[in-house]
Design a protein around this motif. Structure first.
Motif, PDB file in Angstrom:
ATOM      1  N   ARG A  28     115.038  38.699  97.234  1.00 59.42           N
ATOM      2  CA  ARG A  28     116.308  38.776  95.662  1.00 59.42           C
ATOM      3  C   ARG A  28     115.951  40.288  95.648  1.00 59.42           C
ATOM      4  O   ARG A  28     116.154  40.859  94.864  1.00 59.42           O
ATOM      5  CB  ARG A  28     114.817  37.790  94.364  1.00 59.42           C
ATOM      6  N   ASP A  29     115.134  40.868  96.383  1.00 64.87           N
ATOM      7  CA  ASP A  29     114.642  42.363  96.380  1.00 64.87           C
ATOM      8  C   ASP A  29     114.791  43.166  97.366  1.00 64.87           C
ATOM      9  O   ASP A  29     113.618  43.023  98.074  1.00 64.87           O
ATOM     10  CB  ASP A  29     114.083  42.888  94.735  1.00 64.87           C
ATOM     11  N   ARG A  30     115.308  43.419  98.164  1.00 66.76           N
ATOM     12  CA  ARG A  30     115.746  44.486  99.554  1.00 66.76           C
ATOM     13  C   ARG A  30     115.166  45.337  99.693  1.00 66.76           C
ATOM     14  O   ARG A  30     115.311  45.561 100.674  1.00 66.76           O
ATOM     15  CB  ARG A  30     117.282  44.166 100.217  1.00 66.76           C
ATOM     16  N   THR A  31     114.375  46.226  98.567  1.00 72.41           N
ATOM     17  CA  THR A  31     113.820  46.991  98.943  1.00 72.41           C
ATOM     18  C   THR A  31     112.163  46.465  98.583  1.00 72.41           C
ATOM     19  O   THR A  31     111.171  47.155  98.785  1.00 72.41           O
ATOM     20  CB  THR A  31     113.990  48.365  96.912  1.00 72.41           C
ATOM     21  N   ALA A  32     111.715  45.500  98.434  1.00 67.27           N
ATOM     22  CA  ALA A  32     110.266  45.121  98.849  1.00 67.27           C
ATOM     23  C   ALA A  32     109.988  44.760 100.055  1.00 67.27           C
ATOM     24  O   ALA A  32     110.106  43.753 100.790  1.00 67.27           O
ATOM     25  CB  ALA A  32     110.145  43.678  97.617  1.00 67.27           C
ATOM     26  N   TRP A  33     109.846  45.836 100.992  1.00 64.87           N
ATOM     27  CA  TRP A  33     109.550  46.214 102.467  1.00 64.87           C
ATOM     28  C   TRP A  33     108.398  45.123 102.336  1.00 64.87           C
ATOM     29  O   TRP A  33     108.415  44.924 103.551  1.00 64.87           O
ATOM     30  CB  TRP A  33     110.349  46.759 103.098  1.00 64.87           C
ATOM     31  N   PRO A  34     107.305  45.847 101.631  1.00 65.26           N
ATOM     32  CA  PRO A  34     105.817  45.266 102.361  1.00 65.26           C
ATOM     33  C   PRO A  34     105.616  43.852 102.176  1.00 65.26           C
ATOM     34  O   PRO A  34     105.533  43.046 103.127  1.00 65.26           O
ATOM     35  CB  PRO A  34     105.003  45.644 101.545  1.00 65.26           C
ATOM     36  N   ASN A  35     107.032  42.839 101.392  1.00 64.62           N
ATOM     37  CA  ASN A  35     106.312  41.603 101.252  1.00 64.62           C
ATOM     38  C   ASN A  35     107.057  40.853 102.508  1.00 64.62           C
ATOM     39  O   ASN A  35     106.933  39.913 102.834  1.00 64.62           O
ATOM     40  CB  ASN A  35     107.623  41.166 100.033  1.00 64.62           C
ATOM     41  N   PHE A  36     108.508  41.367 102.938  1.00 58.40           N
ATOM     42  CA  PHE A  36     109.132  40.814 104.164  1.00 58.40           C
ATOM     43  C   PHE A  36     108.116  40.911 105.450  1.00 58.40           C
ATOM     44  O   PHE A  36     108.158  39.938 105.785  1.00 58.40           O
ATOM     45  CB  PHE A  36     110.036  41.617 104.452  1.00 58.40           C
ATOM     46  N   TYR A  37     107.718  42.882 105.922  1.00 61.28           N
ATOM     47  CA  TYR A  37     106.929  42.251 106.622  1.00 61.28           C
ATOM     48  C   TYR A  37     105.654  41.844 106.449  1.00 61.28           C
ATOM     49  O   TYR A  37     104.378  41.092 107.734  1.00 61.28           O
ATOM     50  CB  TYR A  37     106.268  43.789 107.143  1.00 61.28           C
ATOM     51  N   PHE A  38     104.709  41.798 105.039  1.00 62.84           N
ATOM     52  CA  PHE A  38     103.998  40.889 105.034  1.00 62.84           C
ATOM     53  C   PHE A  38     104.250  39.147 105.751  1.00 62.84           C
ATOM     54  O   PHE A  38     103.514  38.248 106.074  1.00 62.84           O
ATOM     55  CB  PHE A  38     103.307  40.598 103.528  1.00 62.84           C
ATOM     56  N   SER A  39     105.639  38.898 105.580  1.00 62.65           N
ATOM     57  CA  SER A  39     105.525  37.633 105.931  1.00 62.65           C
ATOM     58  C   SER A  39     106.198  37.378 107.087  1.00 62.65           C
ATOM     59  O   SER A  39     105.784  36.270 107.479  1.00 62.65           O
ATOM     60  CB  SER A  39     107.102  36.992 105.283  1.00 62.65           C
ATOM     61  N   MET A  40     106.860  38.005 107.981  1.00 64.26           N
ATOM     62  CA  MET A  40     107.076  38.318 109.673  1.00 64.26           C
ATOM     63  C   MET A  40     105.506  38.386 110.732  1.00 64.26           C
ATOM     64  O   MET A  40     104.718  37.169 110.301  1.00 64.26           O
ATOM     65  CB  MET A  40     107.496  39.578 109.424  1.00 64.26           C
ATOM     66  N   MET A  41     104.300  38.492 109.363  1.00 66.25           N
ATOM     67  CA  MET A  41     102.840  38.789 109.222  1.00 66.25           C
ATOM     68  C   MET A  41     102.317  37.276 109.762  1.00 66.25           C
ATOM     69  O   MET A  41     101.899  36.912 110.623  1.00 66.25           O
ATOM     70  CB  MET A  41     102.192  39.932 109.628  1.00 66.25           C
ATOM     71  N   ALA A  42     102.503  36.310 108.059  1.00 67.68           N
ATOM     72  CA  ALA A  42     102.073  35.800 108.755  1.00 67.68           C
ATOM     73  C   ALA A  42     102.759  34.014 109.736  1.00 67.68           C
ATOM     74  O   ALA A  42     101.747  33.286 109.816  1.00 67.68           O
ATOM     75  CB  ALA A  42     101.949  35.490 106.340  1.00 67.68           C
ATOM     76  N   VAL A  43     104.189  34.699 109.748  1.00 67.28           N
ATOM     77  CA  VAL A  43     104.675  33.733 110.489  1.00 67.28           C
ATOM     78  C   VAL A  43     104.139  33.803 112.197  1.00 67.28           C
ATOM     79  O   VAL A  43     103.980  33.097 112.410  1.00 67.28           O
ATOM     80  CB  VAL A  43     106.355  33.751 110.585  1.00 67.28           C
ATOM     81  N   SER A  44     103.367  35.220 112.040  1.00 67.97           N
ATOM     82  CA  SER A  44     103.490  35.501 113.736  1.00 67.97           C
ATOM     83  C   SER A  44     101.877  34.832 113.674  1.00 67.97           C
ATOM     84  O   SER A  44     101.266  34.422 114.664  1.00 67.97           O
ATOM     85  CB  SER A  44     103.910  36.594 113.415  1.00 67.97           C
ATOM     86  N   THR A  45     100.426  35.045 112.939  1.00 65.49           N
ATOM     87  CA  THR A  45     100.060  34.248 112.967  1.00 65.49           C
ATOM     88  C   THR A  45     100.363  32.610 112.988  1.00 65.49           C
ATOM     89  O   THR A  45      99.147  32.199 113.763  1.00 65.49           O
ATOM     90  CB  THR A  45      98.953  34.738 111.599  1.00 65.49           C
ATOM     91  N   ALA A  46     100.584  32.472 112.511  1.00 65.85           N
ATOM     92  CA  ALA A  46     100.759  30.684 112.270  1.00 65.85           C
ATOM     93  C   ALA A  46     101.702  30.300 113.969  1.00 65.85           C
ATOM     94  O   ALA A  46     100.840  29.481 114.608  1.00 65.85           O
ATOM     95  CB  ALA A  46     102.331  30.268 111.708  1.00 65.85           C
ATOM     96  N   LEU A  47     102.116  31.792 114.769  1.00 65.03           N
ATOM     97  CA  LEU A  47     102.800  30.754 116.155  1.00 65.03           C
ATOM     98  C   LEU A  47     101.453  31.380 116.960  1.00 65.03           C
ATOM     99  O   LEU A  47     101.347  30.340 118.273  1.00 65.03           O
ATOM    100  CB  LEU A  47     103.606  31.603 115.841  1.00 65.03           C
ATOM    101  N   PHE A  48     100.944  32.073 116.862  1.00 68.38           N
ATOM    102  CA  PHE A  48      99.667  33.105 117.127  1.00 68.38           C
ATOM    103  C   PHE A  48      98.769  31.658 117.341  1.00 68.38           C
ATOM    104  O   PHE A  48      98.335  30.849 118.523  1.00 68.38           O
ATOM    105  CB  PHE A  48      98.848  33.503 117.070  1.00 68.38           C
ATOM    106  N   ALA A  49      98.489  30.960 116.363  1.00 65.15           N
ATOM    107  CA  ALA A  49      97.646  29.404 115.751  1.00 65.15           C
ATOM    108  C   ALA A  49      97.827  28.094 116.774  1.00 65.15           C
ATOM    109  O   ALA A  49      96.903  27.939 117.450  1.00 65.15           O
ATOM    110  CB  ALA A  49      97.631  29.738 114.542  1.00 65.15           C
ATOM    111  N   PHE A  50      98.738  28.156 117.182  1.00 66.87           N
ATOM    112  CA  PHE A  50      99.225  26.812 117.999  1.00 66.87           C
ATOM    113  C   PHE A  50      99.577  27.489 118.994  1.00 66.87           C
ATOM    114  O   PHE A  50      98.752  26.468 119.701  1.00 66.87           O
ATOM    115  CB  PHE A  50     100.925  26.982 117.388  1.00 66.87           C
ATOM    116  N   CYS A  51      99.496  28.646 119.730  1.00 66.29           N
ATOM    117  CA  CYS A  51      99.170  29.013 121.373  1.00 66.29           C
ATOM    118  C   CYS A  51      97.901  28.882 121.102  1.00 66.29           C
ATOM    119  O   CYS A  51      97.494  28.997 122.355  1.00 66.29           O
ATOM    120  CB  CYS A  51      99.707  31.177 120.842  1.00 66.29           C
TER     121      CYS A  51
END
Length: 609
Positions: A28-51
Motif C-alpha cells: 500500500r505504501d511503497r516507501t515502507a521498505w523496512p516492512n518489505f525487508y522484514f516480510s522477506m526475512m520472515a518468509v526466509s525464516t519459515a523456509l529455513f525452518a522447513f529445511c
C-alpha cells in the motif's frame, strides 16, 4: 507427529503470519521498505525452518548433507534482508560494510554448492541420534569444510554492521529501536553463529536449532514495527483531531479551500469554495470551470497570477470578482502555494478564497468620500486664489473693453480705418482666449470626477498649475520657478487630481513662506527622471521647514499647523499619489525651507492633451 515437527511448524507459521501482516503495508505504501525487508526475512525464516526439520529428522548422511546444503539459501536471504532492514529502518550503517556482509555471504553460498557436500562438511560419514523434545534427532559425524570460515566471517561482519548502525541510531536518540532491533539482532546472530561453530567443528554434539534464534530476531523486529504501527495509529487520531480543528477554524473564518492536481487535471473544492463560485455540491470543479465564474475583466489577472506562481517561487495572492449564476458580483481574495517536483514542475496547488465584498464596498465608499474631500480641497484652494485669479481675468476683460471703445470711435470715422479695426479685433480675440483659458482651468479643477488614468506630459501638468498660481504668487511677492528636465517621458495619471496635488503643495509652500517672513521668497517646481520607470516632481519652498519629528505626521488626517487649516490637504495628496502607484514624502533643506516630493510611473503611450 513428533514435537520437533510441531515446534518447527509453529516457527514457520508464526513467521509467515508476520510476513502476511507487514507485506501488505509495503504494497500500500511503497516507501515502507523496512516492512518489505522484514516480510522477506520472515518468509526466509519459515523456509529455513522447513529445511532445519529435514536436517533434524534426516535418516541418512546423504539426506542430512542435502538438507544442510539447501538450508544455506534461506540463510542467505535472512542475512541480506536483515542488512537492508537495519539500513532502511535506522537510516544508518556504513554502506561498504553492509555490502561486505552481503558479498561474503554470497561467496559462502557459492562455496556451499561447489566444495564438499555443503559449506559445513566435506563429507558426512555417519549420523548419531540424540534425544530432543521427546524424539531422536540426527547429529552429524564427518569432516568439517574449511570454507565454513567464510560463512562465519560474514556472520561476524553482520554483527559489526548491526552494532555500527545501532551506535549511530543511539546517538540520534532512537534508543527504543536500538534496544529492540539492534541488541536483539546482535544477540541472536552471535548465539546462532556460536552454536553452528560448536556443532559443525565437532566441539559439541547438539541438534541444530538456528530457526529458534531467527524466530527470536523476527519477533523482536515485529515488536518494534508494531510500535511504529501504534505510533502511526496515534498520529492518525491526532491528524483527525487536527483536521476537525482546521475545519472548525476554516468554517469560522468562512474560507473556501481548493486543491488542484496537475497530473490528473482535477480540482477538489470545499463546500464554501463551491458556494463562493456558485457551484453545486456535485458539479465538477475544474480549474477552467472556476475561471469561467471569474468576471471577464479579471480573468487575465487571475491567469497571470497563477502562471507567475507556477514559474516563480510558487506563492500567489490576488483579488478578483466572481459572477454568480443569478448575476450577483462578489469580490474574492485568493492566496495559496504551488508544490513542485525535483525538476521544478508544478505538481499541486493549494489555496484559500474568502469573500471580501463588504471590504471592497467599504473601500469604494471610502474612495468616494476621499474624492469628495478632494473636491472640497480644490474648491478651498481656488477660494484662496480667487482674488488673484479675478485680477488675472480682469486684465483681459479690461483690455477687451478698451479695445471695444476704440473700435466704436473708429467706426464713427468716415471712412473707418479697417486695418486698425482688424488689429483691435485680433487683440479682443487674444484677450478673450486668455480669459477663457483661466476659466477653463478653474472649471476643470472644480469638477467632481473619478480618477481616469491616461498618459500625460509633465510640462503640461506643471504649466497649467503654474499659470493658475502665478498671479497669487505675484500678489504675495513669491518668486515662482519651474524647472523641468529636457528628457521628461510621459507619466500615467489623472490630470485634474495631479494638478490638485501640485496646488496643495504650492499653496502650503507659500503659506510657510508667509509665516517665515524672509526676504528670500521663492517656490521651485522641478521634475527629473527617477530611474527608468518613474518621474520625480518636487515642490521646494524657502519657508520655515517642517519640525523633524513631524515629517511623517504632516501626512496624517486632520493634522495641521495652520490655525484655519482642515488638516486634509497633505493626507488627500498622499492618497492620490499612492493611487497613481507613486509615493509622496517630505524633506527639510539645509538653511531652511522644505521640499515635498512625489513620484509617478512612466507611461508608454502618446499624451492626451
Amino acid at each position: 507427529m513428533s514435537w520437533v515437527t510441531v515446534v518447527w511448524s509453529m516457527v514457520a507459521a508464526a513467521s509467515l503470519t508476520l510476513a502476511g501482516v507487514h507485506l501488505p503495508v509495503w504494497m500500500r505504501d511503497r516507501t515502507a521498505w523496512p516492512n518489505f525487508y522484514f516480510s522477506m526475512m520472515a518468509v526466509s525464516t519459515a523456509l529455513f525452518a522447513f529445511c532445519e526439520v529435514s536436517v533434524l529428522l534426516a535418516q541418512t548422511p546423504e539426506q542430512f548433507a542435502m538438507a544442510v546444503r539447501w538450508a544455506h539459501v534461506p540463510i542467505w536471504l535472512v542475512i541480506v534482508s536483515l542488512v537492508f532492514f537495519v539500513r532502511t529502518y535506522f537510516e544508518a550503517g556504513r554502506p561498504w560494510l553492509g555490502w561486505g556482509v552481503i558479498g561474503l555471504r554470497g561467496i559462502s553460498l557459492l562455496l556451499n554448492f561447489t566444495t564438499g557436500q555443503n559449506l559445513n562438511y566435506r563429507e558426512i560419514t555417519a549420523l548419531d541420534r540424540i534425544p530432543f523434545l521427546g524424539d531422536l534427532v540426527a547429529v552429524p559425524i564427518g569432516t568439517p569444510n574449511p570454507s565454513m570460515l567464510v560463512g562465519q566471517l560474514s556472520s561476524i561482519a553482520l554483527v559489526v554492521f548491526v552494532a555500527d548502525a545501532s551506535l549511530t541510531a543511539w546517538r540520534r536518540r532512537q534508543r527504543s529501536a536500538v534496544l529492540t532491533v539492534g541488541v536483539g539482532a546482535t544477540f541472536f546472530a552471535l548465539a546462532g553463529n556460536l552454536q553452528t561453530m560448536l556443532i559443525f567443528w565437532g566441539i559439541i554434539q547438539a541438534p541444530v536449532t538456528i530457526s529458534l534464534f531467527s524466530l527470536g530476531l523476527v519477533l523482536a523486529m515485529a515488536y518494534e514495527l508494531s510500535r511504529d504501527v501504534m505510533r502511526a495509529s496515534k498520529l492518525v487520531r491526532d491528524l483527525r483531531e487536527s483536521e476537525q480543528r482546521m475545519i472548525l477554524a476554516v468554517e469560522a473564518a468562512k474560507l473556501g479551500l481548493w486543491v488542484r492536481d496537475f497530473a490528473r487535471d482535477e480540482v477538489w473544492a470545499s463546500a464554501r469554495m463551491r458556494e463562493l463560485f456558485g457551484l453545486t455540491p456535485t458539479e465538477p470543479a475544474g480549474f477552467e470551470k472556476l475561471l469561467q465564474r471569474v468576471h471577464v475583466a479579471d480573468r487575465d489577472l487571475v491567469r497571470q497570477a497563477m502562471e507567475q506562481a507556477n514559474a516563480g517561487d510558487g506563492h500567489y495572492q490576488t483579488e478578483f470578482r466572481t459572477v454568480m449564476p443569478a448575476g450577483r458580483t462578489c469580490w474574492i481574495a485568493a492566496q495559496g502555494r504551488v508544490e513542485f517536483d525535483e525538476r521544478h514542475r508544478p505538481v499541486r496547488t493549494r489555496g484559500t478564497c474568502s469573500d471580501v465584498t463588504v471590504r471592497k464596498e467599504a473601500e469604494q465608499e471610502m474612495l468616494h468620500l476621499r474624492q469628495e474631500l478632494a473636491h472640497v480641497g480644490r474648491v478651498s484652494v481656488m477660494g484662496q486664489l480667487a482674488s488673484a485669479l479675478a485680477h488675472e481675468i480682469n486684465q483681459p476683460l479690461g483690455a477687451i473693453l478698451r479695445n471695444a471703445e476704440a473700435a466704436t470711435l473708429l467706426l464713427e470715422a468716415q471712412p473707418p480705418d479697417l486695418d486698425e479695426l482688424r488689429a483691435i479685433v485680433e487683440d479682443i480675440l487674444g484677450d478673450d482666449q486668455r480669459a477663457s483659458a483661466v476659466i477653463d482651468r478653474m472649471r476643470g479643477l472644480l469638477k467632481r470626477r473619478d480618477i481616469e488614468m491616461q498618459p500625460l506630459a509633465v510640462d503640461d501638468i506643471v504649466g497649467d498649475v503654474a499659470a493658475l498660481v502665478r498671479p497669487d504668487a505675484t500678489a504675495r511677492q513669491v518668486k515662482m520657478v519651474v524647472e523641468i528636465a529636457d528628457d521628461m517621458p510621459l507619466v500615467l495619471g489623472d490630470r485634474v487630481h495631479l494638478q490638485q496635488v501640485l496646488l496643495n503643495l504650492i499653496s502650503n509652500g507659500m503659506d510657510s513662506i508667509d509665516e517665515a517672513g524672509r526676504k528670500a521668497r521663492s517656490i521651485v517646481v522641478s521634475a527629473v527622471r527617477n530611474g527608468l520607470q518613474a518621474v520625480e516632481i518636487a515642490v521646494t519652498d524657502s519657508g520655515l521647514g517642517i519640525p523633524p519629528d513631524k515629517l511623517e505626521q504632516v501626512f496624517g488626517s486632520f493634522f495641521t499647523t495652520k490655525p484655519s487649516g482642515m488638516g486634509m490637504g497633505l493626507s488627500i495628496s498622499r492618497t492620490l499619489i499612492e493611487t497613481h502607484g507613486g509615493r509622496l514624502w517630505a524633506e527639510n533643506l539645509e538653511g531652511g525651507g522644505a521640499s515635498l516630493r512625489f513620484t509617478l510611473p512612466v507611461a508608454l503611450q502618446e499624451p492626451t492633451r
